[in-house]
Design an enzyme around this catalytic site. Structure first.
Site, PDB file in Angstrom:
ATOM      1  N   ASP A   9       0.857  -1.191   0.000  1.00 14.02           N
ATOM      2  CA  ASP A   9       0.000   0.000   0.000  1.00 14.02           C
ATOM      3  C   ASP A   9       0.895   1.243   0.000  1.00 14.02           C
ATOM      4  OD1 ASP A   9      -3.136   0.761   1.132  1.00 14.02           O
ATOM      5  OD2 ASP A   9      -1.551   2.275   1.267  1.00 14.02           O
ATOM      6  N   ASP A 105      -3.850   2.424  -5.216  1.00 12.95           N
ATOM      7  CA  ASP A 105      -2.554   2.416  -4.519  1.00 12.95           C
ATOM      8  C   ASP A 105      -2.262   1.151  -3.725  1.00 12.95           C
ATOM      9  OD1 ASP A 105      -3.901   2.736  -2.038  1.00 12.95           O
ATOM     10  OD2 ASP A 105      -2.290   4.017  -1.290  1.00 12.95           O
ATOM     11  N   GLU A 106      -2.992   0.084  -3.981  1.00 15.68           N
ATOM     12  CA  GLU A 106      -2.698  -1.141  -3.211  1.00 15.68           C
ATOM     13  C   GLU A 106      -2.884  -2.394  -4.048  1.00 15.68           C
ATOM     14  OE1 GLU A 106      -5.560  -2.281  -0.158  1.00 15.68           O
ATOM     15  OE2 GLU A 106      -6.978  -0.862  -1.018  1.00 15.68           O
TER      16      GLU A 106
END
Ligand code: TTP
Ligand code: MG
Length: 351
Positions: A9, A105-106
């Protein structure tokens, strides 16, 4: 560990992308989202400098300005974040045998094979982290364990730029509040609290029949996770037809009850033609970007849209959440190619 799963993340992602574009922002408190002049609206995120003043994702801009009037407030620039995200994911994919991007974002990664090159898991994590940093200038945090649920919690443990390796999942989870388990929303947590379950270890130790009586069978999946037993693995997101999936993102987030009708539209658009499937998965992304996936397997593979729809609706019925939904997705996996299906006549004409 039999399977090794990493959850990666990015740290204060939108703000980090802005700092990369404009290095003069480094060291200053930066908040992305609604601007002070809007008066209404919320922050998407804030960098770690701004978090020292209490600024957070989803905080109303009016409150943020009171807490930190001198922060740099910037509007959301999705094109920039998507571009940076693509670079990050490209780097990470090379380390994984299965890769599942969960949001901008992960990602979850199966790194079982990759980690064999390293003396320990920590060093494997450090290598991935450094590779992302070198190629993009951006920081990420990584959780590594044999369970995707545990890795998801672990990636958040030592933010920013942290690596958390969990060898003993049950022990790691024991003292954490149940809401830490991805998918246990506020409503479910409150209902578990009502029967005296606050910590994950209390869920792990609770009498199974008591749980089923109070909640139904779906809660057993969470109890297994609480006990450190999670073999879910990582869904392969790319490569030749390992799965068939469709997603739908809503401009205005919808209530969970409205998802039943939309699911029909998503299932309609699945490119099912020549495949039978054994596993049906439902993905929901809530307005706070939390994303959950649940799956259900059939005894035999079928090629049927109505079965797919029936199963995802059943999965949906087992999800308790008051949060609004921004994205729904359906994935069919464990595919069998129906070789004997007759080719359409056009295929012969083109030959
Ligand atoms: P997160 O990973 O939740 O947050 P983050 O990357 O900003 O910070 P952290 O270091 O704690 O991981 O979300 C990723 C991006 O998604 C975030 O940069 C902005 C966006 N986002 C929103 O727009 N609204 C929200 O409520 C949240 C939680 C995130
Ligand atoms: Mg993040």
């Amino acid at each position: 560990m039999e399977q090794v799963i990493a959850h990666v993340d990015m740290d204060c992602f939108f703000a980090a992308c802005e700092e990369k574009m404009d290095p003069s922002l480094k060291g200053k408190p930066v908040a992305i989202g609604a601007l002070p002049s809007y008066k209404r609206g919320v922050l998407s995120t804030a960098n770690y400098e701004a978090r020292k003043y209490g600024l957070r994702s989803a905080m109303p801009i009016s409150q943020a300005v009171k807490l930190c009037p001198d922060a740099v407030y910037l509007p959301v620039n999705f094109a920039l974040y998507r571009n940076e995200s693509a670079k990050v994911m490209h780097i990470l994919k090379q380390f994984a045998t299965a890769f599942e991007q969960m949001s901008i974002d992960e990602a979850y990664m199966d790194i079982t094979a990759f980690v064999r090159r390293f003396p320990n898991l920590e060093e494997a994590g450090r290598y991935m982290q450094d590779s992302v940093k070198e190629a993009t200038g951006l920081n990420c945090s990584i959780g590594i364990s044999n369970s995707r649920y545990v890795s998801k919690i672990a990636s958040d443990f030592k933010k920013p730029f942290g690596i958390t390796v969990v060898e003993d999942a049950k022990n790691f989870l024991a003292e954490l509040p149940i809401g830490k388990i991805s998918g246990v929303g506020k409503k479910t947590a409150a209902r578990l609290n009502e029967i005296g379950i606050f910590k994950i270890k209390e869920l792990a130790d609770c009498d199974r029949f008591k749980l089923i009586d109070n909640f139904g069978n779906w809660v057993i999946g969470f109890q297994e996770i609480a006990r450190g037993n999670d073999e879910t693995g990582v869904f392969e997101d790319y490569g030749p037809r390992k799965s068939i999936s469709r997603e739908m993102t809503f401009q205005d987030d919808i209530g969970i009850d409205e998802c039943y009708d939309w699911l029909e539209k998503v299932v309609e658009r699945l490119d099912l033609e020549d495949y039978s499937f054994k596993t049906v998965s439902l993905k929901l992304r809530f307005s706070n970007f939390e994303t959950i996936t649940r799956d259900m397997s059939l005894k035999i593979a079928v090629n049927s849209r109505s079965v797919a729809l029936d199963k995802v609706r059943k999965i949906l019925a087992g999800i308790n959440s008051e949060d609004k939904v921004r994205l729904i997705g359906v994935r069919l996996s464990n595919l069998i190619y129906e070789e004997n299906k007759q080719l359409p006549i056009t295929d012969f004409c083109e030959a």
